[in-house]
Scaffold this active site. Sequence first.
Site, mmCIF file in Angstrom:
data_model
loop_
_atom_site.group_PDB
_atom_site.id
_atom_site.type_symbol
_atom_site.label_atom_id
_atom_site.label_comp_id
_atom_site.label_asym_id
_atom_site.label_seq_id
_atom_site.Cartn_x
_atom_site.Cartn_y
_atom_site.Cartn_z
ATOM 1 N N ILE A 149 31.566 41.281 45.661
ATOM 2 C CA ILE A 149 32.872 41.561 44.847
ATOM 3 C C ILE A 149 32.988 43.063 44.349
ATOM 4 O O ILE A 149 34.033 43.678 44.446
ATOM 5 C CB ILE A 149 32.199 40.755 43.699
ATOM 6 C CG1 ILE A 149 32.572 39.240 43.720
ATOM 7 C CG2 ILE A 149 33.198 41.351 42.479
ATOM 8 C CD1 ILE A 149 34.140 38.808 43.666
ATOM 9 N N ILE A 206 34.906 44.870 47.299
ATOM 10 C CA ILE A 206 36.385 44.548 47.477
ATOM 11 C C ILE A 206 37.051 44.951 46.577
ATOM 12 O O ILE A 206 38.108 45.406 46.296
ATOM 13 C CB ILE A 206 36.492 42.839 47.645
ATOM 14 C CG1 ILE A 206 35.640 42.455 48.853
ATOM 15 C CG2 ILE A 206 37.736 42.466 47.489
ATOM 16 C CD1 ILE A 206 36.494 42.637 50.380
ATOM 17 N N GLU A 207 36.184 44.815 44.897
ATOM 18 C CA GLU A 207 37.267 45.325 43.882
ATOM 19 C C GLU A 207 37.616 46.777 43.777
ATOM 20 O O GLU A 207 38.621 47.487 43.532
ATOM 21 C CB GLU A 207 36.384 44.869 42.552
ATOM 22 C CG GLU A 207 36.391 43.276 42.471
ATOM 23 C CD GLU A 207 38.022 42.911 42.242
ATOM 24 O OE1 GLU A 207 38.886 43.816 41.713
ATOM 25 O OE2 GLU A 207 38.242 41.555 42.488
ATOM 26 N N THR A 208 36.501 47.508 43.934
ATOM 27 C CA THR A 208 36.481 49.280 43.828
ATOM 28 C C THR A 208 35.829 49.803 44.620
ATOM 29 O O THR A 208 35.691 51.089 44.405
ATOM 30 C CB THR A 208 35.828 49.300 42.065
ATOM 31 O OG1 THR A 208 34.509 49.250 42.160
ATOM 32 C CG2 THR A 208 36.658 48.620 41.236
ATOM 33 N N TYR A 267 42.145 36.569 49.050
ATOM 34 C CA TYR A 267 40.986 37.176 48.492
ATOM 35 C C TYR A 267 39.663 36.641 48.469
ATOM 36 O O TYR A 267 38.789 37.253 48.960
ATOM 37 C CB TYR A 267 41.337 37.498 46.907
ATOM 38 C CG TYR A 267 40.461 38.038 46.281
ATOM 39 C CD1 TYR A 267 40.223 39.476 45.989
ATOM 40 C CD2 TYR A 267 39.415 37.397 45.381
ATOM 41 C CE1 TYR A 267 39.420 39.902 45.196
ATOM 42 C CE2 TYR A 267 38.424 37.912 44.621
ATOM 43 C CZ TYR A 267 38.386 39.168 44.599
ATOM 44 O OH TYR A 267 37.474 39.885 43.815
#
Length: 337
Positions: A120, A123-125, A314
């Site tokens: 997570i 993928i996010e940042t 996603y």
Amino acid sequence: MIKITAQIASFTLLCSIMFNLNAATEDDPQALQNAFVKQQVEKGASKADVEQFLSTSTFDQSIIDAMTKPWEAKPWHQYYPIFLTDKRLEKGLAFWQENQVVISQAAEKFNVDPQIIVAIIGIETFYGGYMGNYRVQDALYTLGFYYPPRATFFRSEYANLMALIKEEKLDNSTLKGSYAGAMGYGQFIPSSYRHYAVDFDGDGRRDLLTSKADAIGSVANYFHQHGWQKGQPVALLLNHTSSTAPKANVWTKEKLHYKVADILSPTLSLADNQDLDASQKALLIKLDQPDKAEYWLGLKNFYVITRYNRSPLYAMAVYQFSQQLNAHYKSVNQHGL
């Protein structure tokens, strides 16, 4: 009969007026702001504070542009290469090694699989490398008062941001995030920050912006609170042996209503034979490849990932990246490299 008809006509006219009034209000930012101030004051906020917050918010057209062109609009074969890269995998393994104690503690405390936490944040940042350059206050203001399709939701997040800044003593002048107002390593929107963030490093603050430990613990808590089942499968590839569409509808972000038995059939079966409870809730995923459609069976854990971001693309990218991370992490540690 004439009287009843007249009453119906009057009621219809009233409904039409109310509908048009609401529609006009949704397109009138100033009217929305006036209503917002009134609503927040009724909830106990200071009128001066709310008006001051609004006065320091700025409309940003680039946020509207970004919202109308999400990456999730791409087909799967164009979407996943953005995220499933060797560079992200290498960075993820390094992040896991550097924070393995905290990640293990969070996984154990919240009963989630460690690879999903690492995936997570990656993928996010990109592990804190890209947390967003939009001023969070402006992003939520723009979407809450100038983007009718989801204005109600973003006005709620705008209100949550006001409360969050006070609760966590955040520096609003430097608070930046995504075009949707998400912040920190795990890109939490204000309501998620308030409800799911935890102080995992024990310093007395829930800091998702600079504390990796708090971010790791908060992502784990988010998945725990949404029902993650540790050690259970997430999604399973299916064999589709017919030119006709499957009997079950492809999932379109609704609540789970199918069971595994409702989805599987003689022409749509598990690619790998394994025992599976056919009575458990599930969903059907369709991924567009260049030359064909690829089908997957999504289970409860897949649905939990979509609570973070409702796009099935996603969720699948997160799942497949978590699988890559787990396989490489185990290999590295087994060989002592």
